[in-house]
Design a protein around this motif. Sequence first.
Motif, PDB file in Angstrom:
ATOM      1  N   PRO A   8       0.827  -1.210   0.000  1.00 53.34           N
ATOM      2  CA  PRO A   8       0.000   0.000   0.000  1.00 53.34           C
ATOM      3  C   PRO A   8       0.860   1.258   0.000  1.00 53.34           C
ATOM      4  O   PRO A   8       1.912   1.310   0.623  1.00 53.34           O
ATOM      5  CB  PRO A   8      -0.810  -0.126   1.298  1.00 53.34           C
ATOM      6  CG  PRO A   8      -0.030  -1.081   2.155  1.00 53.34           C
ATOM      7  CD  PRO A   8       0.626  -2.026   1.217  1.00 53.34           C
ATOM      8  N   ALA A   9       0.419   2.277  -0.713  1.00 47.99           N
ATOM      9  CA  ALA A   9       1.160   3.532  -0.824  1.00 47.99           C
ATOM     10  C   ALA A   9       0.771   4.447   0.329  1.00 47.99           C
ATOM     11  O   ALA A   9      -0.196   5.213   0.241  1.00 47.99           O
ATOM     12  CB  ALA A   9       0.858   4.194  -2.166  1.00 47.99           C
ATOM     13  N   ILE A  10       1.508   4.355   1.440  1.00 53.41           N
ATOM     14  CA  ILE A  10       1.228   5.181   2.616  1.00 53.41           C
ATOM     15  C   ILE A  10       2.541   5.741   3.153  1.00 53.41           C
ATOM     16  O   ILE A  10       3.624   5.274   2.801  1.00 53.41           O
ATOM     17  CB  ILE A  10       0.530   4.362   3.724  1.00 53.41           C
ATOM     18  CG1 ILE A  10       1.410   3.175   4.146  1.00 53.41           C
ATOM     19  CG2 ILE A  10      -0.837   3.891   3.269  1.00 53.41           C
ATOM     20  CD1 ILE A  10       0.860   2.402   5.322  1.00 53.41           C
ATOM     21  N   GLY A  15      12.693   4.751   6.546  1.00 56.88           N
ATOM     22  CA  GLY A  15      12.948   5.044   5.143  1.00 56.88           C
ATOM     23  C   GLY A  15      12.942   3.776   4.316  1.00 56.88           C
ATOM     24  O   GLY A  15      13.323   2.715   4.796  1.00 56.88           O
ATOM     25  N   GLY A  16      12.485   3.871   3.086  1.00 57.95           N
ATOM     26  CA  GLY A  16      12.515   2.705   2.208  1.00 57.95           C
ATOM     27  C   GLY A  16      11.168   2.089   1.923  1.00 57.95           C
ATOM     28  O   GLY A  16      11.081   1.122   1.178  1.00 57.95           O
ATOM     29  N   GLY A  17      10.112   2.603   2.554  1.00 55.80           N
ATOM     30  CA  GLY A  17       8.778   2.092   2.249  1.00 55.80           C
ATOM     31  C   GLY A  17       8.250   1.085   3.246  1.00 55.80           C
ATOM     32  O   GLY A  17       8.890   0.744   4.248  1.00 55.80           O
ATOM     33  N   THR A  18       7.060   0.571   2.955  1.00 52.02           N
ATOM     34  CA  THR A  18       6.346  -0.299   3.895  1.00 52.02           C
ATOM     35  C   THR A  18       7.055  -1.631   4.128  1.00 52.02           C
ATOM     36  O   THR A  18       7.020  -2.173   5.229  1.00 52.02           O
ATOM     37  CB  THR A  18       4.925  -0.562   3.380  1.00 52.02           C
ATOM     38  OG1 THR A  18       5.005  -1.060   2.035  1.00 52.02           O
ATOM     39  CG2 THR A  18       4.093   0.703   3.385  1.00 52.02           C
ATOM     40  N   GLU A  21       9.843  -1.035   6.520  1.00 52.31           N
ATOM     41  CA  GLU A  21       9.312  -0.679   7.834  1.00 52.31           C
ATOM     42  C   GLU A  21       8.887  -1.926   8.613  1.00 52.31           C
ATOM     43  O   GLU A  21       9.237  -2.088   9.789  1.00 52.31           O
ATOM     44  CB  GLU A  21       8.132   0.273   7.698  1.00 52.31           C
ATOM     45  CG  GLU A  21       7.516   0.655   9.031  1.00 52.31           C
ATOM     46  CD  GLU A  21       6.790   1.980   8.981  1.00 52.31           C
ATOM     47  OE1 GLU A  21       7.471   3.014   9.066  1.00 52.31           O
ATOM     48  OE2 GLU A  21       5.560   1.975   8.864  1.00 52.31           O
ATOM     49  N   SER A  22       8.139  -2.816   7.976  1.00 48.03           N
ATOM     50  CA  SER A  22       7.733  -4.049   8.660  1.00 48.03           C
ATOM     51  C   SER A  22       8.934  -4.932   8.954  1.00 48.03           C
ATOM     52  O   SER A  22       8.974  -5.640   9.971  1.00 48.03           O
ATOM     53  CB  SER A  22       6.707  -4.808   7.811  1.00 48.03           C
ATOM     54  OG  SER A  22       7.232  -5.102   6.532  1.00 48.03           O
ATOM     55  N   THR A  23       9.953  -4.882   8.089  1.00 51.65           N
ATOM     56  CA  THR A  23      11.176  -5.649   8.302  1.00 51.65           C
ATOM     57  C   THR A  23      11.876  -5.227   9.591  1.00 51.65           C
ATOM     58  O   THR A  23      12.236  -6.062  10.420  1.00 51.65           O
ATOM     59  CB  THR A  23      12.141  -5.456   7.109  1.00 51.65           C
ATOM     60  OG1 THR A  23      11.582  -6.081   5.955  1.00 51.65           O
ATOM     61  CG2 THR A  23      13.499  -6.070   7.401  1.00 51.65           C
TER      62      THR A  23
END
Length: 249
Positions: A8-10, A15-18, A21-23
């Motif tokens: 999802p584009a949020i 930094g680096g995207g979703t 972030e979950s990683t």
Amino acid sequence: MQAPDGHPAIYTIYGGGTNLESTWLGLNVALFINRKKLFYVLLSLTLMVSIIYASRVGVVIAMLVAGFKFISVATSKTERRAIIALAFFAALAFIIFIDFDNLAEKVYTLKRFSEFGDSSDKGMAGRFAMWRYYGTALWESKLLGYGAGNGMYAIESVSGNDYPEDNLHNLYLQLLIEFGIVGFLLYMLTVYNVSIKAIKSHFINPIGIILLVYFVASLIQFRGTDAIIWLYMGLFLKNEANQKMALNE
């Protein structure tokens, strides 16, 4: 959650995207392995975030951390028995009562897992499209590498394609093509040294677990510029050296 066509584009904190972030949320849950209730609360929240973000690697990393927590000496026998019992009943209930195909259509992350490796898996298709030229690019460098940050440049030069990715999605392949065989072997010696120390400590050190999971996840993630990992590595090695000195005194 149903069909974002990728992640999802949020806006994200990391930094680096979703996906990243979950990683990082999954990796840092390991810091709480000695806080029993808090660990499982944070693990559940991390899995929930990974599902919302449609991050397969986030789910895998969270489960790897949970696996190392399970075999750590920080986990009591009673806790292990409870985990095994809950996992057994959860798996049984899932098999009997849940239609996975139907659920996968409603929860996009499960659909991504079910499509792993097939023609509809855009993530892996993109990786394979790059990796097919890897051998040629590496051979043309005479195993000496192209220099830091030039891995994708090497692949694009050989293939003639312009890829949207900025890294190879495999840290070991990227280190080899950028730093050559010498740099790659030096890094692998570091991986071996840290892994052996973490295993010998019976996974009591949470930072050791973070590093082990990072080394495994590097097969499909990361690009080597993760400053926090080098900080963790320094903290872990210093802690192990202090313990060794304490034992010798």
